[in-house]
Design a protein around this motif. Structure first.
Motif, PDB file in Angstrom:
ATOM      1  N   GLN A  44       0.830  -1.205   0.000  1.00 27.25           N
ATOM      2  CA  GLN A  44       0.000   0.000   0.000  1.00 27.25           C
ATOM      3  C   GLN A  44       0.863   1.252   0.000  1.00 27.25           C
ATOM      4  O   GLN A  44       0.570   2.220  -0.688  1.00 27.25           O
ATOM      5  CB  GLN A  44      -0.942   0.009   1.208  1.00 27.25           C
ATOM      6  CG  GLN A  44      -2.106  -0.951   1.073  1.00 27.25           C
ATOM      7  CD  GLN A  44      -2.952  -1.027   2.333  1.00 27.25           C
ATOM      8  OE1 GLN A  44      -2.472  -0.787   3.437  1.00 27.25           O
ATOM      9  NE2 GLN A  44      -4.213  -1.402   2.181  1.00 27.25           N
ATOM     10  N   ALA A  47       2.217   1.659  -3.434  1.00 30.88           N
ATOM     11  CA  ALA A  47       1.158   2.127  -4.337  1.00 30.88           C
ATOM     12  C   ALA A  47       0.932   3.629  -4.172  1.00 30.88           C
ATOM     13  O   ALA A  47       0.734   4.346  -5.157  1.00 30.88           O
ATOM     14  CB  ALA A  47      -0.143   1.360  -4.078  1.00 30.88           C
ATOM     15  N   LYS A  51       1.272   6.385  -6.992  1.00 29.82           N
ATOM     16  CA  LYS A  51       0.113   7.219  -7.301  1.00 29.82           C
ATOM     17  C   LYS A  51       0.507   8.690  -7.335  1.00 29.82           C
ATOM     18  O   LYS A  51       0.145   9.421  -8.256  1.00 29.82           O
ATOM     19  CB  LYS A  51      -0.992   7.000  -6.263  1.00 29.82           C
ATOM     20  CG  LYS A  51      -2.289   7.727  -6.591  1.00 29.82           C
ATOM     21  CD  LYS A  51      -3.285   7.647  -5.442  1.00 29.82           C
ATOM     22  CE  LYS A  51      -3.987   6.334  -5.402  1.00 29.82           C
ATOM     23  NZ  LYS A  51      -5.064   6.292  -4.390  1.00 29.82           N
TER      24      LYS A  51
END
Length: 135
Positions: A44, A47, A51
């Protein structure tokens, strides 16, 4: 009576072994879940990094596109002005120059004019976009 007690003791030992095996399985699975949760948190975080990087790249691309579009429009306006300012070039240039689009034109006619002028992506543009590109 002793045989009953032996059976009870023997059955109790089996149950304890099964219970110990089940507890061992639970502990192993709990440890595995802990490892997986750690991996999920790491993924996460990765990510989120990606992002934000994608958002920065997208923002830079949008700025570059807007800048290039503005330069193109200015160049078009300068070219039209140069043609209009030159007295001898005006009749020849205007003879072959495309007709200026009007808001009353249909999307089909605007797309045909955009195709003739070599506007990229004209087939996906809306009427207002076509008018701003052709002006």
């Amino acid at each position: 009576m002793s045989s009953k007690n032996d059976k009870k003791a023997h059955g109790t030992g089996k149950a304890e072994r099964k219970l110990a095996a089940a507890n061992s399985s639970v502990e192993a699975l709990t440890a595995e879940v802990k490892v997986l949760r750690t991996q999920v948190k790491t993924l996460q975080a990765d990510a989120e990094k990606h992002k934000s990087r994608v958002q920065k790249i997208r923002a830079n691309a949008e700025k570059a596109i807007a800048k290039a579009t503005a330069k193109r429009k200015k160049a078009k306006a300068r070219a039209r002005q140069a043609i209009a300012d030159h007295p001898r070039a005006e009749p020849r240039a205007l003879k072959d120059a495309p007709e200026l689009p009007q808001p009353s034109w249909t999307v089909t006619r605007l797309r045909a004019a955009a195709k003739d002028q070599g506007v990229a992506g004209y087939s996906r543009m809306r009427k207002d976009q076509l008018l701003s590109e052709l002006v």
